[in-house]
Design an enzyme around this catalytic site. Structure first.
Site, PDB file in Angstrom:
ATOM      1  N   TYR A 145     -42.194  14.909 -38.694  1.00 56.00           N
ATOM      2  CA  TYR A 145     -42.301  13.787 -37.748  1.00 56.00           C
ATOM      3  C   TYR A 145     -43.738  13.518 -37.309  1.00 56.00           C
ATOM      4  CZ  TYR A 145     -37.302  13.815 -37.819  1.00 56.00           C
ATOM      5  OH  TYR A 145     -36.015  13.739 -38.260  1.00 56.00           O
ATOM      6  N   HIS A 162     -34.688  24.421 -33.242  1.00 57.90           N
ATOM      7  CA  HIS A 162     -35.640  23.662 -32.432  1.00 57.90           C
ATOM      8  C   HIS A 162     -36.856  24.484 -32.039  1.00 57.90           C
ATOM      9  CE1 HIS A 162     -31.990  21.048 -30.907  1.00 57.90           C
ATOM     10  NE2 HIS A 162     -32.265  20.850 -32.186  1.00 57.90           N
ATOM     11  N   MET A 203     -29.570  13.673 -34.813  1.00 60.42           N
ATOM     12  CA  MET A 203     -29.402  13.306 -33.407  1.00 60.42           C
ATOM     13  C   MET A 203     -30.736  12.882 -32.816  1.00 60.42           C
ATOM     14  SD  MET A 203     -26.724  16.157 -32.085  1.00 60.42           S
ATOM     15  CE  MET A 203     -27.098  17.337 -33.357  1.00 60.42           C
ATOM     16  N   ASN A 224     -31.922  17.834 -40.966  1.00 62.05           N
ATOM     17  CA  ASN A 224     -31.411  17.920 -39.596  1.00 62.05           C
ATOM     18  C   ASN A 224     -30.175  17.061 -39.363  1.00 62.05           C
ATOM     19  OD1 ASN A 224     -32.272  15.304 -38.819  1.00 62.05           O
ATOM     20  ND2 ASN A 224     -34.288  16.061 -38.243  1.00 62.05           N
ATOM     21  N   GLU A 279     -24.130  20.101 -27.657  1.00 63.98           N
ATOM     22  CA  GLU A 279     -23.638  19.150 -28.642  1.00 63.98           C
ATOM     23  C   GLU A 279     -22.340  19.613 -29.261  1.00 63.98           C
ATOM     24  OE1 GLU A 279     -27.208  19.287 -29.991  1.00 63.98           O
ATOM     25  OE2 GLU A 279     -27.630  17.507 -28.802  1.00 63.98           O
ATOM     26  N   ASN A 317     -32.361  17.494 -28.325  1.00 59.11           N
ATOM     27  CA  ASN A 317     -32.907  17.643 -29.675  1.00 59.11           C
ATOM     28  C   ASN A 317     -34.285  16.999 -29.714  1.00 59.11           C
ATOM     29  OD1 ASN A 317     -30.057  16.870 -29.320  1.00 59.11           O
ATOM     30  ND2 ASN A 317     -29.892  17.970 -31.223  1.00 59.11           N
TER      31      ASN A 317
END
Ligand code: FDA
Length: 503
Positions: free
Chosen positions: A15, A442, A117, A114, A356, A480
């Site tokens: 990311y 995470h 979410m 992943n 979750e 998340n």
């Protein structure tokens, strides 16, 4: 020795790295992205890019002889893991003494493996974790920008209520409501219009075909389809795959040199190269970036790095657990792999948890409700450089995981009491293990914003060296993390391109 040069280098392609690459490319700055994993765009002999979850092959995991899935057993049978041949597969499990960290490997990093979410954190908790960041600007500009670039969408509530594929979620919602708890829909980067076509039988199944941790062949808006596709489209960005950055040093003229090992499909280093650059962006993820910096400080190639580099690391309080339902509360043999709902008890100041509702798609009715709980665990750990293995060691203890377990247990004891149900004892490898507290999805921190860097990710002590990934987040964000990582990277790039690269 030859040094290839690029004005800007980005290490990693998850990311933070993808945002950096796109914004540099758009600014007209020639940029080289260095990624240790493969480009996942070529079908195997089965016609698919990624292998099936229920029959994993060498594409599943990063140089393993056997898969290491988070659910080791089911009904005490070792049915989940398989022998595979070593290969640069898409999911890695990085093992430290008391904590394993799951990460994605390949162009797109964690976005390849992943659960999609796409959650924006509670503004008040974001402000607590990032006291120096202007939250109004984050929530007004950078979070919306990140969500729109990532292609975040939400499930149609009417379809959710009617489809067999989310029966497991509706059962868990009912059980949470019986305990007086609130649930909330969770947005996603999985294309729900595509998922509805999967359900209707008019599109090839991916989320409805049990695909997730070893990659989705369809439906998912992973970074290679969003930020990285746009970055390549600028014409200024090049991606080198199967190249692992090892060393970083600064030359006397202030430029950086990155030492890279190029590996082949067996993992053998076939070439060691050096790349020079003016601007260096670290996006190798919490573990990858922190290891690069901790190593560079210890070996004296970046000796002025701040003492806080390596510290402030946490698991986002991750714990996984399963509950056993009554026979009449069937969860359904058909389960979508993309979670769409969470039990939100974060406002409970005595025991903040966001859990979750996770799928367990086995194709059979199993009466299991599975959860990934994110707890407000305040424990943090540090990485130190180990010269013998030339790697970073993580000082996380089992007692620190126990804090997450006790918080998750308080919440799920309430849910079990309200529904007269019990935990499942067979899911995580040992008959007595109810809570899986020895792995995290995470990893966060190690190079914390405002501590190891300035308020924008500029590494202290080194001009034109930046961190843009999950290592900036101080160990916990309550939801998340990829939307937060993306939004912070957008904020960093806006500032850096306005102030640092102008000349
Ligand atoms: P990220 O880890 O994405 O990327 C780092 C990249 O750098 C990788 O491609 C890696 O191969 C590469 N790299 C590392 N070291 C290198 C080196 N030395 N040289 C070259 N390349 C190097 N989050 C969320 O918000 N919603 C969710 O549903 C989920 N679900 C989920 C499930 C599973 C199974 C996992 C493993 C993770 C999640 N996550 C998640 C977490 C999310 O994927 C994670 O927070 C982000 O991918 C982190 O983004 P970064 O930019 O920090 O690095």
């Amino acid at each position: 020795e030859s040094v290839d040069n690029a004005p800007a280098i980005v290490i990693g392609s998850g990311y933070g790295a993808a945002v950096a690459a796109l914004r540099l490319g758009q600014a007209g700055i020639r940029t080289l992205v260095i990624e240790m994993g493969r480009l996942w765009n070529t079908p195997g002999s089965d016609g698919k890019v990624f292998c099936p979850t229920d029959a994993p092959d060498r594409r599943s995991m990063w140089f393993r002889t056997r898969t290491e899935a988070p659910l080791a057993t089911f009904l005490w049978l070792d049915v989940v893991n398989r022998d595979i041949s070593p290969y640069p597969g898409v999911l890695d499990r990085v093992r430290f003494a008391n904590m394993s960290v799951y990460v994605g490997r390949g162009v797109g990093g964690g976005s390849l493996v992943n659960g999609s979410m796409a959650v924006t954190p509670l503004q008040s908790y974001f402000a607590e974790q990032f006291p120096t960041v202007d939250t109004a600007e984050m929530y007004g500009t950078y979070f919306p920008r990140a969500r729109s670039m990532l292609g975040v969408n939400t499930i149609d509530p009417a379809w959710f209520e009617s489809t067999e594929w989310y029966r497991f979620t509706r059962i868990s919602r009912k059980h949470a409501e019986n305990a007086g708890l609130r649930t909330t829909f969770v947005p996603s980067v999985y294309d729900f219009a595509y998922m509805q076509r999967e359900a209707a039988g008019t599109a090839t199944r991916s989320a409805l075909g049990a695909e997730v941790i070893y990659g989705n062949n369809h439906g998912k808006r992973s970074l290679d389809k969003t930020y990285l596709a746009s970055a390549l489209g600028t014409g200024n960005v090049t991606i080198h795959t199967m190249e692992r950055a090892r060393g970083i040093r600064r030359e006397s003229d202030g430029t950086y040199v990155v030492t890279v090992d190029r590996i082949d499909d067996t993992g053998t280093v076939v070439e060691t190269k050096e790349y020079g650059c003016t601007y260096l962006f670290l996006g190798a993820g919490s573990v990858g970036t922190t290891e690069l910096l901790v190593r560079a400080r210890a070996k004296g190639t970046l000796p002025a790095l701040d003492a806080s580099v390596g510290s402030g690391w946490g698991t986002n309080g991750n714990v996984m657990l399963g509950r056993a339902n009554h026979l009449w509360d069937t969860v359904g043999a058909n389960q979508s792999t993309m979670p769409v709902m969470g039990i939100d008890d974060w406002a409970n100041t005595a025991n903040p948890v966001f859990a979750e509702i996770a799928p367990l798609p086995t194709g059979l009715e199993h009466w299991v409700s599975l959860y990934l709980a994110i707890t407000k665990n305040r424990e943090r750990a540090s990485f130190t450089y180990d010269a013998a293995s030339d790697s970073a060691k993580l000082g996380w203890s089992a007692a620190q995981s126990a804090v997450s377990v006790s918080m998750a247990k308080k919440l799920f004891d309430r849910i079990n009491a309200a529904n007269s149900t019990i935990y499942r004892y067979d899911l995580f490898g040992s008959p007595s293990k109810v809570f899986a507290d020895d792995f995290t999805y995470h990893p966060l921190g190690g190079c914390v914003l405002g501590k190891a860097t300035d308020g924008y990710g500029r590494v202290k002590g080194y001009a034109k060296l930046y961190v843009t990934d999950g290592s900036l987040v101080p160990g916990s964000i309550g939801v998340n993390p990829f939307v937060t990582i993306t939004a912070l990277a957008e904020r960093t790039m806006a500032r850096v391109l306005a102030e640092d690269t102008a000349a």
